[in-house]
Design a protein around this motif. Structure first.
Motif: not given
Length: 310
Positions: A215-232
């Motif tokens: 998984a690749l986790i990208v935090t975006q501060g007050a906008n939450g975060s994105l978790i890229y994993t298993e093609g999603d």
């Protein structure tokens, strides 16, 4: 089961200048800059990425193991860790240097002038990932350059999955070195700025990087975060803080949530929400290790924030 937290330990000395730097720094005279600021407000905080992550992980009920190099002035910090019940088995004290320290002066516009002394952190490579069967996973957080390179290789050789968290240390590495970290890591965690820098240096998009790790986790501060994993790509909503007082250390609190969720083998939507709430709780307090909560209150806030039980 536990997690090995490789990263910096530091003292943060924070001063507040009750005026604005721009009133005292003349742009046409910066080549002969000689200024002094009266700072009546000062506080000294326990910090460093490893210390912050371990503190937050302990609040969640886990048993973190810090691996770091510190200096001859580490005594007060050691007492604080002991008070918090955090083990110090793999903290190496170097008697001929100081613990890493940041001196931060903030003005009324929230501009900052920071001086950072790496001290013992520069010798992080003197520590080696231990052969401890209780270590389930690890993290390579910002630390001395050689230490980060060696600890990633040692985790891989030992077969211990780890998070690569380059943080402010990312500019120390070129594209090839960053790709080596990614190839060895099981997970990568960055903020949105670091994600862009990682893309520029490696030539890989977040989707392409995510295919090389779990998984690749990208935090975006007050906008939450994105978790890229298993093609999603999972969009993790932010948890709302009761007050936004100090963002320093929020990323470390978030990473503690990641580690806790991985240790508990939870699903990614839950892990992301735990991490998000940890960051929100941290921002409600000044300093990086001054907040606290009970597990019962954490579960209540999780339910209030996300409309579901933990």
């Amino acid at each position: 089961m536990t997690a090995l937290i490789c990263g910096s330990m530091a003292y943060d000395t924070i001063m507040v200048f009750q005026d604005k730097f721009k009133h005292h720094i003349l742009p046409e005279q910066v080549h002969i800059l000689n200024v002094s600021f009266l700072v009546p407000e000062l506080r000294r905080e326990y910090g460093g990425c490893a210390g912050n992550i371990a503190y937050n992980l302990k609040l969640l009920g886990a048993e973190p193991l810090i691996m770091a190099t510190v200096g001859k002035d580490f005594g007060p910090y050691a007492q604080w860790l002991a008070y918090c019940g955090i083990r110090q088995d793999f903290i190496k004290v170097l008697d001929d240097t100081y613990t890493a320290q940041a001196y931060i002066t903030t003005d009324l516009d929230d501009n900052q002038i920071t001086a950072f002394h790496p001290g013992a952190m520069a010798f992080a490579h003197l520590n080696q990932v231990p052969a401890d069967p209780s270590i389930r996973l690890g993290i390579v957080a910002p630390d001395g350059r050689e230490g980060m390179l060696q600890h990633a290789a040692q985790f891989a050789e030992a077969g211990i999955p780890f998070i690569f968290d380059p943080g402010q240390g990312l500019p120390m590495f070129d594209g090839r070195e960053l790709l080596d970290f990614v190839e060895r890591a099981s997970w990568v965690a960055v903020n949105d700025y670091e994600a862009q820098l990682l893309k520029e240096r490696t030539g890989l998009t977040p989707e392409q990087l995510a295919r090389r790790v779990r998984a690749l986790i990208v935090t975006q501060g007050a906008n939450g975060s994105l978790i890229y994993t298993e093609g999603d790509c999972l969009a993790i909503p932010p948890a709302r803080p009761k007050a936004a007082l100090d963002p320093t250390g929020c990323g470390d609190a978030y990473r503690a949530g990641l580690i806790y969720g991985l240790l508990e083998e939870l699903d990614w939507p839950t892990i992301g929400r735990i991490a998000s709430l940890m960051g929100a709780i941290k921002v409600e307090s000044y300093g990086t290790q001054n907040h606290s909560f009970t597990l019962a209150s954490f579960r209540e806030r999780y339910r209030d924030s996300f409309g579901q039980d933990l």
